[in-house]
Design a protein around this motif. Sequence first.
Motif, PDB file in Angstrom:
ATOM      1  N   GLN A 196      44.099  75.313  12.180  1.00  0.00           N
ATOM      2  CA  GLN A 196      44.669  75.977  13.380  1.00  0.00           C
ATOM      3  C   GLN A 196      43.743  77.042  13.874  1.00  0.00           C
ATOM      4  N   SER A 214      46.288  73.246  29.017  1.00  0.00           N
ATOM      5  CA  SER A 214      47.572  72.545  28.509  1.00  0.00           C
ATOM      6  C   SER A 214      48.365  72.185  29.805  1.00  0.00           C
ATOM      7  N   PRO A 255      56.838  72.130  28.064  1.00  0.00           N
ATOM      8  CA  PRO A 255      57.302  73.268  27.131  1.00  0.00           C
ATOM      9  C   PRO A 255      58.405  72.490  26.388  1.00  0.00           C
ATOM     10  N   PRO A 256      58.924  73.248  25.241  1.00  0.00           N
ATOM     11  CA  PRO A 256      59.812  73.149  24.384  1.00  0.00           C
ATOM     12  C   PRO A 256      61.241  73.223  25.167  1.00  0.00           C
ATOM     13  N   ASP A 278      47.527  69.184  18.134  1.00  0.00           N
ATOM     14  CA  ASP A 278      48.683  69.939  18.833  1.00  0.00           C
ATOM     15  C   ASP A 278      47.904  71.318  19.666  1.00  0.00           C
ATOM     16  N   LYS A 326      49.669  74.789  21.444  1.00  0.00           N
ATOM     17  CA  LYS A 326      50.814  75.341  21.431  1.00  0.00           C
ATOM     18  C   LYS A 326      50.470  76.847  22.340  1.00  0.00           C
ATOM     19  N   PHE A 368      46.506  79.791  24.051  1.00  0.00           N
ATOM     20  CA  PHE A 368      46.935  79.040  23.350  1.00  0.00           C
ATOM     21  C   PHE A 368      46.198  78.900  21.903  1.00  0.00           C
TER      22      PHE A 368
END
Length: 130
Positions: free
Chosen positions: A25, A50, A54-55, A109, A111, A119
């Motif tokens: 990470q 990105s 989005p969630p 990933d 995020k 990010f």
Amino acid sequence: ICVIGTLTATSCKKDDPYNISGDYQLTEAATITVSRHKMPVKIGVSNITSTLCPPNALCIAQGFGSADVAFKTNDGQTTVKVCSGMCTTIPTKEKVNLNDVNYEVTLTDVKLIGSTNKFSVLISLKKLSN
């Protein structure tokens, strides 16, 4: 780890002292150092982008995330660009040679960190058979 079969065959998996495979990470502002047997590899990321959905949002397309991943060893520095999601021009996997060992780099990933417009990325590093 050793496994003994029902016949007389024996198979043992030994720890590879130079294998730095794993998931890492990273954020754009920091680098990490991974070291096995005094052969350090510094890993950093830059140019994180990105367009991922989005969630909790309803999106027509998944979007994509990308990052430049830099690896620094005693032999020099290598940078690759990898992508996750609906990638068309950026590869989803790249190969790098670190301390004479070949690896496959995958961006797993991307995020968003809170509400900061910054990010974090999850990079997967997998040792390849030579």
